[in-house]
Design a protein around this motif. Sequence first.
Motif, PDB file in Angstrom:
ATOM      1  N   VAL A  10     -28.918 -77.801  47.143  1.00 37.79           N
ATOM      2  CA  VAL A  10     -28.361 -78.231  48.433  1.00 37.79           C
ATOM      3  C   VAL A  10     -29.423 -78.128  49.525  1.00 37.79           C
ATOM      4  N   ALA A  11     -30.133 -77.007  49.565  1.00 46.26           N
ATOM      5  CA  ALA A  11     -31.168 -76.821  50.585  1.00 46.26           C
ATOM      6  C   ALA A  11     -32.285 -77.842  50.435  1.00 46.26           C
ATOM      7  N   LEU A  12     -32.683 -78.108  49.190  1.00 47.31           N
ATOM      8  CA  LEU A  12     -33.776 -79.054  48.944  1.00 47.31           C
ATOM      9  C   LEU A  12     -33.430 -80.442  49.461  1.00 47.31           C
ATOM     10  N   ALA A  13     -32.165 -80.817  49.390  1.00 44.32           N
ATOM     11  CA  ALA A  13     -31.740 -82.137  49.860  1.00 44.32           C
ATOM     12  C   ALA A  13     -31.969 -82.298  51.368  1.00 44.32           C
ATOM     13  N   HIS A  14     -32.066 -81.186  52.082  1.00 43.62           N
ATOM     14  CA  HIS A  14     -32.287 -81.227  53.527  1.00 43.62           C
ATOM     15  C   HIS A  14     -33.735 -80.922  53.908  1.00 43.62           C
ATOM     16  N   ALA A  15     -34.563 -80.570  52.941  1.00 42.81           N
ATOM     17  CA  ALA A  15     -35.931 -80.150  53.226  1.00 42.81           C
ATOM     18  C   ALA A  15     -36.858 -81.348  53.373  1.00 42.81           C
ATOM     19  N   THR A  16     -37.854 -81.196  54.241  1.00 47.27           N
ATOM     20  CA  THR A  16     -38.821 -82.278  54.483  1.00 47.27           C
ATOM     21  C   THR A  16     -40.243 -81.894  54.097  1.00 47.27           C
ATOM     22  N   GLY A  17     -40.464 -80.639  53.692  1.00 44.90           N
ATOM     23  CA  GLY A  17     -41.817 -80.176  53.408  1.00 44.90           C
ATOM     24  C   GLY A  17     -42.375 -80.676  52.087  1.00 44.90           C
ATOM     25  N   GLU A  18     -43.693 -80.785  52.041  1.00 39.82           N
ATOM     26  CA  GLU A  18     -44.379 -81.125  50.798  1.00 39.82           C
ATOM     27  C   GLU A  18     -44.595 -79.892  49.934  1.00 39.82           C
ATOM     28  N   THR A  19     -44.443 -78.722  50.543  1.00 43.86           N
ATOM     29  CA  THR A  19     -44.517 -77.457  49.822  1.00 43.86           C
ATOM     30  C   THR A  19     -43.195 -76.735  50.037  1.00 43.86           C
ATOM     31  N   ILE A  20     -42.642 -76.173  48.972  1.00 42.47           N
ATOM     32  CA  ILE A  20     -41.311 -75.563  49.022  1.00 42.47           C
ATOM     33  C   ILE A  20     -41.411 -74.093  48.608  1.00 42.47           C
ATOM     34  N   LEU A  21     -40.929 -73.209  49.464  1.00 39.72           N
ATOM     35  CA  LEU A  21     -40.865 -71.793  49.121  1.00 39.72           C
ATOM     36  C   LEU A  21     -39.416 -71.398  48.878  1.00 39.72           C
ATOM     37  N   LEU A  22     -39.131 -70.892  47.685  1.00 38.34           N
ATOM     38  CA  LEU A  22     -37.838 -70.281  47.409  1.00 38.34           C
ATOM     39  C   LEU A  22     -37.973 -68.788  47.700  1.00 38.34           C
ATOM     40  N   LEU A  23     -37.091 -68.278  48.542  1.00 36.49           N
ATOM     41  CA  LEU A  23     -37.196 -66.888  48.970  1.00 36.49           C
ATOM     42  C   LEU A  23     -35.820 -66.248  48.945  1.00 36.49           C
ATOM     43  N   ASN A  24     -35.683 -65.160  48.194  1.00 37.33           N
ATOM     44  CA  ASN A  24     -34.421 -64.439  48.167  1.00 37.33           C
ATOM     45  C   ASN A  24     -34.228 -63.647  49.455  1.00 37.33           C
ATOM     46  N   PRO A  25     -32.989 -63.421  49.867  1.00 38.35           N
ATOM     47  CA  PRO A  25     -32.770 -62.635  51.086  1.00 38.35           C
ATOM     48  C   PRO A  25     -33.227 -61.191  50.960  1.00 38.35           C
ATOM     49  N   ASP A  26     -33.386 -60.687  49.739  1.00 33.91           N
ATOM     50  CA  ASP A  26     -33.876 -59.318  49.560  1.00 33.91           C
ATOM     51  C   ASP A  26     -35.329 -59.285  49.111  1.00 33.91           C
ATOM     52  N   ALA A  27     -36.069 -60.371  49.375  1.00 25.79           N
ATOM     53  CA  ALA A  27     -37.509 -60.433  49.132  1.00 25.79           C
ATOM     54  C   ALA A  27     -38.221 -60.367  50.477  1.00 25.79           C
ATOM     55  N   PHE A  28     -39.087 -59.378  50.638  1.00 28.30           N
ATOM     56  CA  PHE A  28     -39.666 -59.074  51.944  1.00 28.30           C
ATOM     57  C   PHE A  28     -41.174 -59.302  51.946  1.00 28.30           C
ATOM     58  N   LEU A  29     -41.624 -60.187  52.846  1.00 29.83           N
ATOM     59  CA  LEU A  29     -43.054 -60.486  53.004  1.00 29.83           C
ATOM     60  C   LEU A  29     -43.677 -59.452  53.943  1.00 29.83           C
ATOM     61  N   ARG A  30     -43.805 -58.226  53.452  1.00 30.65           N
ATOM     62  CA  ARG A  30     -44.313 -57.152  54.315  1.00 30.65           C
ATOM     63  C   ARG A  30     -45.774 -57.374  54.684  1.00 30.65           C
ATOM     64  N   ASP A  31     -46.526 -58.024  53.827  1.00 31.72           N
ATOM     65  CA  ASP A  31     -47.908 -58.387  54.129  1.00 31.72           C
ATOM     66  C   ASP A  31     -47.900 -59.766  54.773  1.00 31.72           C
ATOM     67  N   PRO A  32     -48.289 -59.869  56.056  1.00 27.47           N
ATOM     68  CA  PRO A  32     -48.255 -61.183  56.722  1.00 27.47           C
ATOM     69  C   PRO A  32     -49.207 -62.201  56.116  1.00 27.47           C
ATOM     70  N   GLU A  33     -50.114 -61.752  55.249  1.00 21.81           N
ATOM     71  CA  GLU A  33     -51.049 -62.673  54.595  1.00 21.81           C
ATOM     72  C   GLU A  33     -50.565 -63.114  53.215  1.00 21.81           C
ATOM     73  N   ALA A  34     -49.426 -62.578  52.770  1.00 22.34           N
ATOM     74  CA  ALA A  34     -48.956 -62.904  51.414  1.00 22.34           C
ATOM     75  C   ALA A  34     -48.651 -64.382  51.261  1.00 22.34           C
TER      76      ALA A  34
END
Length: 310
Positions: free
Chosen positions: A76-100
């Motif tokens: 459903v989300a992909l149908a609304h996405a416009t990016g050429e790169t797609i990140l799937l991210l769980n709500p309990d996945a935390f990008l604590r490193d801003p460079e990750a």
Amino acid sequence: MSPVGLSVLIVTYNAGRDIDTCLELLAASRIERPYEVILVDNASTDGTPERVAQAFPRVRVIAERTNHGFAGGNAVALAHATGETILLLNPDAFLRDPEALPGLMAHLDAHPELGAVGPRLTFPDGAHQVGDAGYEPRPLSILVHAGGLSGRFGLRGLYLASRQAGGRQALDVDWICGACLLLRRSAIDAIGGLRSPMFLYGEDVDWGCRLRDAGWRVAYLPGIAVVHLQGGSGSTRSARWLDGLAAIYRLRNAGRALSSPAFFSGPLRLGFTLRALAYGVAARLRGQPDLARKAEDMRRFAGHLRSLRQ
């Protein structure tokens, strides 16, 4: 809507406050390209979509009245996405490193043969979370995993063992956990989108194997770490992941020798039983509650496998 460089897709279901932390850390990441965040809520009853819409106005919230599962929500989300790169991210996945995230994108950009890349997932204490990447469920990988031989003597099991995830160099794998998975849009198109026969658990294995079938490489980047709660390192882990894995095993091995559910469940059940005994003995000798919890998990997994159709 004008296209962007990156679309971040998040699927929630009663996400609690994890989603707040997830979105705050995403916003703090050093993303040097236009991006959008699309959140599909699978009929939560805890007010997740309303809270996110109010606290994070940049996030596009799609509140569904039906629980579509992980793959269905991402479709459903992909149908609304416009990016050429797609990140799937769980709500309990935390990008604590801003460079990750920038590191993942840079690697994908630099290697046009890659369809997907993913990081090493860790628990909050920094311990490697086994199950963040691995290889196609085949009879040999089942036996290797059941025997605890993943990564030894060059053998490939279902999951990357911690000994394999401790380096810095990118590793070719067959699949990466969907908790934090960066994909090329053209690769997604090549496998027909993000739908999967699995409702929950196993979708990421399905996607990765289909990417490899279509000629794309999949890379695991152990030098980039992302925290994934997965219920926390000390909590009881659900055995439902075995159902998804069994379904993928049947799907990927249909018509081949040793493809029966009995061959899938038998070696794993024996492996879990032996590990339960080993963890139980170690827990008594060392007096460590975490080993006792691991022993209980192994016993529960072995018991769950007995309930699978033979």
